[in-house]
Design a protein around this motif. Structure first.
Motif, PDB file in Angstrom:
ATOM      1  N   GLU A 150      33.275  12.286  11.886  1.00 58.38           N
ATOM      2  CA  GLU A 150      32.942  11.060  11.178  1.00 58.38           C
ATOM      3  C   GLU A 150      32.024  11.391  10.026  1.00 58.38           C
ATOM      4  N   HIS A 151      32.301  10.816   8.881  1.00 54.54           N
ATOM      5  CA  HIS A 151      31.488  11.021   7.692  1.00 54.54           C
ATOM      6  C   HIS A 151      30.974   9.676   7.223  1.00 54.54           C
ATOM      7  N   PRO A 152      29.679   9.534   7.024  1.00 51.70           N
ATOM      8  CA  PRO A 152      29.169   8.259   6.546  1.00 51.70           C
ATOM      9  C   PRO A 152      29.615   7.983   5.130  1.00 51.70           C
ATOM     10  N   ASP A 153      29.636   6.710   4.764  1.00 50.78           N
ATOM     11  CA  ASP A 153      29.957   6.308   3.399  1.00 50.78           C
ATOM     12  C   ASP A 153      28.829   6.762   2.491  1.00 50.78           C
ATOM     13  N   SER A 154      29.155   7.703   1.608  1.00 46.64           N
ATOM     14  CA  SER A 154      28.126   8.268   0.743  1.00 46.64           C
ATOM     15  C   SER A 154      28.026   7.550  -0.586  1.00 46.64           C
ATOM     16  N   SER A 155      28.827   6.499  -0.796  1.00 46.79           N
ATOM     17  CA  SER A 155      28.781   5.775  -2.057  1.00 46.79           C
ATOM     18  C   SER A 155      27.481   4.998  -2.141  1.00 46.79           C
ATOM     19  N   SER A 156      27.005   4.787  -3.332  1.00 45.39           N
ATOM     20  CA  SER A 156      25.762   4.057  -3.524  1.00 45.39           C
ATOM     21  C   SER A 156      26.064   2.759  -4.238  1.00 45.39           C
ATOM     22  N   GLY A 157      25.733   1.651  -3.574  1.00 41.52           N
ATOM     23  CA  GLY A 157      25.851   0.356  -4.216  1.00 41.52           C
ATOM     24  C   GLY A 157      27.262  -0.009  -4.583  1.00 41.52           C
ATOM     25  N   GLY A 158      28.077  -0.356  -3.659  1.00 44.72           N
ATOM     26  CA  GLY A 158      29.431  -0.771  -3.983  1.00 44.72           C
ATOM     27  C   GLY A 158      30.435  -0.220  -3.017  1.00 44.72           C
ATOM     28  N   VAL A 159      31.650  -0.717  -3.136  1.00 45.94           N
ATOM     29  CA  VAL A 159      32.718  -0.315  -2.243  1.00 45.94           C
ATOM     30  C   VAL A 159      33.472   0.852  -2.855  1.00 45.94           C
ATOM     31  N   ARG A 160      33.685   1.904  -2.080  1.00 47.23           N
ATOM     32  CA  ARG A 160      34.487   3.028  -2.568  1.00 47.23           C
ATOM     33  C   ARG A 160      35.940   2.612  -2.690  1.00 47.23           C
ATOM     34  N   PRO A 161      36.647   3.124  -3.690  1.00 48.49           N
ATOM     35  CA  PRO A 161      38.092   2.926  -3.702  1.00 48.49           C
ATOM     36  C   PRO A 161      38.708   3.470  -2.422  1.00 48.49           C
ATOM     37  N   ARG A 162      39.652   2.743  -1.868  1.00 51.59           N
ATOM     38  CA  ARG A 162      40.224   3.114  -0.573  1.00 51.59           C
ATOM     39  C   ARG A 162      41.731   2.937  -0.602  1.00 51.59           C
ATOM     40  N   PHE A 208      47.878   5.241  -4.041  1.00 53.20           N
ATOM     41  CA  PHE A 208      47.231   4.147  -4.752  1.00 53.20           C
ATOM     42  C   PHE A 208      46.043   3.651  -3.941  1.00 53.20           C
ATOM     43  N   ARG A 209      44.952   3.363  -4.634  1.00 48.00           N
ATOM     44  CA  ARG A 209      43.744   2.893  -3.966  1.00 48.00           C
ATOM     45  C   ARG A 209      43.328   1.539  -4.546  1.00 48.00           C
ATOM     46  N   ARG A 210      42.860   0.669  -3.688  1.00 47.92           N
ATOM     47  CA  ARG A 210      42.204  -0.551  -4.118  1.00 47.92           C
ATOM     48  C   ARG A 210      40.744  -0.230  -4.424  1.00 47.92           C
ATOM     49  N   ASP A 211      40.275  -0.758  -5.562  1.00 46.80           N
ATOM     50  CA  ASP A 211      38.921  -0.387  -5.977  1.00 46.80           C
ATOM     51  C   ASP A 211      37.835  -1.334  -5.500  1.00 46.80           C
ATOM     52  N   GLY A 212      38.214  -2.370  -4.744  1.00 47.34           N
ATOM     53  CA  GLY A 212      37.240  -3.310  -4.237  1.00 47.34           C
ATOM     54  C   GLY A 212      36.854  -4.394  -5.212  1.00 47.34           C
ATOM     55  N   HIS A 213      37.411  -4.356  -6.405  1.00 44.04           N
ATOM     56  CA  HIS A 213      37.099  -5.357  -7.426  1.00 44.04           C
ATOM     57  C   HIS A 213      38.373  -5.979  -7.999  1.00 44.04           C
ATOM     58  N   GLY A 214      39.425  -5.990  -7.210  1.00 42.91           N
ATOM     59  CA  GLY A 214      40.677  -6.594  -7.661  1.00 42.91           C
ATOM     60  C   GLY A 214      41.547  -5.698  -8.504  1.00 42.91           C
ATOM     61  N   ALA A 220      39.218  11.386  -1.192  1.00 42.05           N
ATOM     62  CA  ALA A 220      40.407  10.884  -1.883  1.00 42.05           C
ATOM     63  C   ALA A 220      40.888   9.565  -1.305  1.00 42.05           C
ATOM     64  N   TYR A 221      40.828   9.428   0.013  1.00 42.05           N
ATOM     65  CA  TYR A 221      41.355   8.238   0.673  1.00 42.05           C
ATOM     66  C   TYR A 221      40.302   7.144   0.861  1.00 42.05           C
ATOM     67  N   GLY A 222      39.056   7.423   0.512  1.00 48.07           N
ATOM     68  CA  GLY A 222      38.000   6.446   0.723  1.00 48.07           C
ATOM     69  C   GLY A 222      37.763   6.175   2.189  1.00 48.07           C
ATOM     70  N   ALA A 223      37.888   7.211   3.009  1.00 49.82           N
ATOM     71  CA  ALA A 223      37.794   7.068   4.460  1.00 49.82           C
ATOM     72  C   ALA A 223      36.520   7.735   4.977  1.00 49.82           C
ATOM     73  N   ASP A 224      36.225   7.470   6.254  1.00 52.86           N
ATOM     74  CA  ASP A 224      34.998   7.949   6.873  1.00 52.86           C
ATOM     75  C   ASP A 224      35.229   8.887   8.052  1.00 52.86           C
ATOM     76  N   ARG A 225      36.414   8.860   8.623  1.00 47.96           N
ATOM     77  CA  ARG A 225      36.666   9.660   9.828  1.00 47.96           C
ATOM     78  C   ARG A 225      38.057  10.286   9.762  1.00 47.96           C
ATOM     79  N   MET A 226      38.108  11.574  10.072  1.00 52.66           N
ATOM     80  CA  MET A 226      39.370  12.309  10.111  1.00 52.66           C
ATOM     81  C   MET A 226      39.704  12.668  11.557  1.00 52.66           C
ATOM     82  N   ILE A 227      40.919  12.391  11.958  1.00 50.13           N
ATOM     83  CA  ILE A 227      41.441  12.851  13.238  1.00 50.13           C
ATOM     84  C   ILE A 227      42.420  13.985  12.952  1.00 50.13           C
ATOM     85  N   TRP A 228      42.079  15.176  13.400  1.00 47.10           N
ATOM     86  CA  TRP A 228      42.932  16.338  13.190  1.00 47.10           C
ATOM     87  C   TRP A 228      43.849  16.548  14.396  1.00 47.10           C
ATOM     88  N   LEU A 229      45.115  16.809  14.109  1.00 45.64           N
ATOM     89  CA  LEU A 229      46.092  17.188  15.120  1.00 45.64           C
ATOM     90  C   LEU A 229      46.568  18.605  14.788  1.00 45.64           C
TER      91      LEU A 229
END
Length: 345
Positions: free
Chosen positions: A3-15, A102-108, A192-201
């Motif tokens: 698990e990786h915390p959201d390291s963005s500051s002030g705002g939503v990361r593109p996801r 494609f990522r949504r940037d959190g601002h439409g 790249a994916y704007g994610a916080d946790r990776m599950i490796w298989l």
């Protein structure tokens, strides 16, 4: 599983959103190279045209053709509901792997990320495919960047809610990411994916061109819920063992929100029509579109119907459309592999 915390500051990361959000369109690519498909080219073209026409009944489809001759072929076989363009040339049909994510940037709005496609570890010509992601983004007028790792869209599954999963065999592989550790690849993929946790298989190296993409065996259907296809009990080849291992690992995994994953089992077919060793007998290589789920059938009536019912249950309110695309799946991929959705902002 990290698990990786959201390291963005002030705002939503593109996801990168989940596959089931509303789409603006589906992107596809017209197969044209006999050097890739040989005598199977025409049949594979028929299957791609069938997928395109089916998807176009639910949402717009843009088909990339490498030249005017190929574009004429595509228009004749796909019909007027499919838009065919020639300004994004491609080498092959696997748009899932060569298109941007494609990522949504959190601002439409949207942006797009390229995964540095290198022909699945330089196994196939990719002179044009390597630039498809950037050209698709440019045609849509989207801000574009390249990820800090090499991969393909089919190698990474996301729930759109902070969790992604992938096989180590595909990404932690010197044919894509030589000199990078698993942690470094993970950090780049999460960014790249704007994610916080990776599950490796673990996956399987060297047995197919993709080094075992996750989207054939295991798929997110919504946050906290995954589907895994299991083989018939009598199968004990490397793919069967891999599927059972994925089922076991995901059954014990938690996502970025701390939820224990619910694993929905889908049983693979007992029999298929194809005898090709590269044949992909996956119900889970489906493409979710506006109002429907497009998946395969294999001529095994009981298993085909059971898979249809399971997909209908996990995607309520969507039609489940099953197609015979054996010639495409004989090439080592399927419906999801040949499509890439562009979400609405």
């Amino acid at each position: 599983m990290t698990e990786h915390p959201d390291s963005s500051s002030g705002g939503v990361r593109p996801r990168v959103p989940a596959d089931d959000v509303p789409h603006a369109r589906t992107w596809m690519s017209w197969p044209s190279r006999r050097s890739v498909w040989g005598r199977h080219l025409s049949g594979v073209q028929d299957d791609i045209a069938l997928i395109a026409r089916t998807v176009a009944a639910y949402e717009p489809v843009v088909m990339c053709a490498p030249d005017d001759w190929s574009a004429r072929q595509a228009r004749e076989r796909c019909g007027p509901a499919v838009e065919v363009i020639t300004d994004i040339p491609t080498d092959d049909l696997w748009m899932r792997d060569i298109a941007p994510v494609f990522r949504r940037d959190g601002h439409g709005g949207l942006d797009a990320v390229g995964l540095n496609f290198n022909g699945w570890g330089r196994k196939q010509v990719h002179t044009d495919d390597a630039y498809a992601a950037e050209l698709v983004a440019a045609r849509r007028g989207l801000r574009f960047s390249y990820a800090d790792f090499v991969g393909e869209g089919g190698a990474v599954e996301t729930d759109g809610d902070g969790t992604v999963m992938a096989t180590e065999s595909s990404l932690v592989n010197k044919n894509r990411n030589r000199g990078m550790s698993r942690d470094e690849i993970e950090d780049a993929a999460l960014d790249a994916y704007g994610a916080d946790r990776m599950i490796w298989l673990p996956g399987i190296k060297g047995k197919d061109i993709t080094d075992d993409h996750v989207d054939v065996t295991s798929r997110f259907v919504r946050p906290g819920v995954v589907m895994v296809q299991l083989p018939p009990p009598g199968r004990d080849d490397v793919w069967a063992r891999d599927a059972r291992e994925q089922f076991t690992l995901l059954s014990g995994a938690t996502d970025a929100r701390g939820r224990r994953l619910q694993v929905v089992r889908v049983d693979g077919p007992d029999t298929v029509r194809s005898r090709k060793s590269t044949f992909v007998d996956s119900y889970l290589n489906f493409h979710v579109v506006n109002g429907a789920v497009i998946t395969a059938q294999f001529g095994d009536p009981a298993k085909d119907e059971a898979a249809r019912q399971t997909l209908a249950a996990v995607f309520p309110g969507r039609h489940v459309v099953q197609l015979d695309v054996d010639r495409l799946m004989g090439g080592g991929g399927g419906i999801h592999c040949s499509t890439m959705q562009e979400p609405l902002p």
